[in-house]
Design a protein around this motif. Sequence first.
Motif, PDB file in Angstrom:
ATOM      1  N   ALA A 199     -19.766  15.836   3.642  1.00 41.40           N
ATOM      2  CA  ALA A 199     -21.039  16.277   3.072  1.00 41.40           C
ATOM      3  C   ALA A 199     -20.855  17.144   1.829  1.00 41.40           C
ATOM      4  O   ALA A 199     -21.776  17.264   1.013  1.00 41.40           O
ATOM      5  CB  ALA A 199     -21.831  17.045   4.127  1.00 41.40           C
ATOM      6  N   LEU A 200     -19.675  17.707   1.635  1.00 40.44           N
ATOM      7  CA  LEU A 200     -19.442  18.593   0.494  1.00 40.44           C
ATOM      8  C   LEU A 200     -19.500  17.863  -0.847  1.00 40.44           C
ATOM      9  O   LEU A 200     -19.859  18.462  -1.855  1.00 40.44           O
ATOM     10  CB  LEU A 200     -18.077  19.285   0.623  1.00 40.44           C
ATOM     11  N   GLY A 201     -19.124  16.602  -0.843  1.00 38.74           N
ATOM     12  CA  GLY A 201     -19.103  15.876  -2.108  1.00 38.74           C
ATOM     13  C   GLY A 201     -18.046  16.432  -3.049  1.00 38.74           C
ATOM     14  O   GLY A 201     -17.047  17.011  -2.622  1.00 38.74           O
ATOM     15  N   GLU A 202     -18.289  16.301  -4.332  1.00 32.26           N
ATOM     16  CA  GLU A 202     -17.291  16.684  -5.345  1.00 32.26           C
ATOM     17  C   GLU A 202     -17.564  18.026  -6.003  1.00 32.26           C
ATOM     18  O   GLU A 202     -16.843  18.415  -6.893  1.00 32.26           O
ATOM     19  CB  GLU A 202     -17.221  15.589  -6.424  1.00 32.26           C
ATOM     20  N   GLY A 203     -18.611  18.726  -5.624  1.00 35.82           N
ATOM     21  CA  GLY A 203     -18.944  20.001  -6.257  1.00 35.82           C
ATOM     22  C   GLY A 203     -17.819  21.022  -6.170  1.00 35.82           C
ATOM     23  O   GLY A 203     -16.891  20.883  -5.384  1.00 35.82           O
ATOM     24  N   ALA A 204     -17.946  22.083  -6.984  1.00 40.18           N
ATOM     25  CA  ALA A 204     -16.884  23.087  -7.034  1.00 40.18           C
ATOM     26  C   ALA A 204     -17.404  24.508  -6.899  1.00 40.18           C
ATOM     27  O   ALA A 204     -16.788  25.437  -7.388  1.00 40.18           O
ATOM     28  CB  ALA A 204     -16.101  22.941  -8.336  1.00 40.18           C
ATOM     29  N   ASP A 205     -18.533  24.696  -6.220  1.00 36.66           N
ATOM     30  CA  ASP A 205     -19.041  26.053  -6.051  1.00 36.66           C
ATOM     31  C   ASP A 205     -18.250  26.793  -4.966  1.00 36.66           C
ATOM     32  O   ASP A 205     -17.433  26.210  -4.270  1.00 36.66           O
ATOM     33  CB  ASP A 205     -20.540  26.033  -5.738  1.00 36.66           C
ATOM     34  N   ALA A 206     -18.537  28.085  -4.819  1.00 36.58           N
ATOM     35  CA  ALA A 206     -17.790  28.926  -3.878  1.00 36.58           C
ATOM     36  C   ALA A 206     -17.916  28.436  -2.433  1.00 36.58           C
ATOM     37  O   ALA A 206     -16.943  28.490  -1.671  1.00 36.58           O
ATOM     38  CB  ALA A 206     -18.265  30.376  -3.990  1.00 36.58           C
ATOM     39  N   PHE A 207     -19.098  27.965  -2.055  1.00 40.40           N
ATOM     40  CA  PHE A 207     -19.297  27.475  -0.696  1.00 40.40           C
ATOM     41  C   PHE A 207     -18.351  26.310  -0.406  1.00 40.40           C
ATOM     42  O   PHE A 207     -17.661  26.298   0.603  1.00 40.40           O
ATOM     43  CB  PHE A 207     -20.758  27.030  -0.514  1.00 40.40           C
ATOM     44  N   ARG A 208     -18.331  25.332  -1.300  1.00 39.29           N
ATOM     45  CA  ARG A 208     -17.462  24.162  -1.110  1.00 39.29           C
ATOM     46  C   ARG A 208     -15.993  24.554  -1.157  1.00 39.29           C
ATOM     47  O   ARG A 208     -15.175  24.014  -0.412  1.00 39.29           O
ATOM     48  CB  ARG A 208     -17.760  23.112  -2.179  1.00 39.29           C
ATOM     49  N   GLU A 209     -15.667  25.483  -2.015  1.00 42.28           N
ATOM     50  CA  GLU A 209     -14.277  25.924  -2.132  1.00 42.28           C
ATOM     51  C   GLU A 209     -13.825  26.727  -0.916  1.00 42.28           C
ATOM     52  O   GLU A 209     -12.629  26.918  -0.712  1.00 42.28           O
ATOM     53  CB  GLU A 209     -14.070  26.718  -3.426  1.00 42.28           C
ATOM     54  N   GLY A 210     -14.763  27.174  -0.109  1.00 39.95           N
ATOM     55  CA  GLY A 210     -14.417  27.825   1.156  1.00 39.95           C
ATOM     56  C   GLY A 210     -14.347  26.832   2.311  1.00 39.95           C
ATOM     57  O   GLY A 210     -13.498  26.960   3.192  1.00 39.95           O
ATOM     58  N   LYS A 211     -15.237  25.837   2.299  1.00 39.10           N
ATOM     59  CA  LYS A 211     -15.283  24.850   3.376  1.00 39.10           C
ATOM     60  C   LYS A 211     -14.084  23.908   3.360  1.00 39.10           C
ATOM     61  O   LYS A 211     -13.587  23.511   4.413  1.00 39.10           O
ATOM     62  CB  LYS A 211     -16.581  24.021   3.302  1.00 39.10           C
ATOM     63  N   ARG A 212     -13.641  23.496   2.193  1.00 40.63           N
ATOM     64  CA  ARG A 212     -12.514  22.555   2.119  1.00 40.63           C
ATOM     65  C   ARG A 212     -11.242  23.127   2.746  1.00 40.63           C
ATOM     66  O   ARG A 212     -10.616  22.465   3.575  1.00 40.63           O
ATOM     67  CB  ARG A 212     -12.284  22.124   0.668  1.00 40.63           C
ATOM     68  N   PRO A 213     -10.837  24.345   2.368  1.00 35.64           N
ATOM     69  CA  PRO A 213      -9.636  24.900   3.010  1.00 35.64           C
ATOM     70  C   PRO A 213      -9.818  25.135   4.516  1.00 35.64           C
ATOM     71  O   PRO A 213      -8.856  25.022   5.274  1.00 35.64           O
ATOM     72  CB  PRO A 213      -9.394  26.228   2.286  1.00 35.64           C
ATOM     73  N   ALA A 214     -11.042  25.438   4.939  1.00 29.88           N
ATOM     74  CA  ALA A 214     -11.287  25.625   6.370  1.00 29.88           C
ATOM     75  C   ALA A 214     -11.033  24.311   7.122  1.00 29.88           C
ATOM     76  O   ALA A 214     -10.417  24.303   8.187  1.00 29.88           O
ATOM     77  CB  ALA A 214     -12.714  26.114   6.605  1.00 29.88           C
TER      78      ALA A 214
END
Length: 153
Positions: A107-122
């Motif tokens: 669901a994160l897609g390709e965006g690069a905001d802080a939320f996505r940058e926290g979810k990917r490593p999690a």
Amino acid sequence: MRPGETSPATPAGGGQLRELADRRLAQQSTPAPAPATASKPAEAKGVGGEAAELAARLEQAADRIGRTIVRFWSTGDPATALVNASTYLEAVGHVVLAWSRLEQFLALGEGADAFREGKRPAARYFFRGELPCTGVQFDLLDSLDRTATDCRP
């Protein structure tokens, strides 16, 4: 509990779980329709890259659940099947959480905001640090170890 005995948790010697194991065996030759969430690994493989890698890890862990249920009930002994129930619940819980993490990752897609940058490593941490622990848990379960049942107080 000794072989042949029943308990309130396993009516008629584990009838409900035996039925589930029997259905799992039948599904090996006649697959049932998959639930909607079952498409997530296939969707992730279509996306490719890291999502496909996570999906492959999830599929391996999910496959162990069915094999372990069949193994439990192959003995016909509810005590053997249930002696390590808490380990089973923890392992299955981790597989369910991995499924949720994969859905979030997709669901994160390709965006690069802080939320996505926290979810990917999690998600990466869970798939690399937690999900592999289920392999050891399923190995213990598949061994049908009865240590906890056989020891005397």
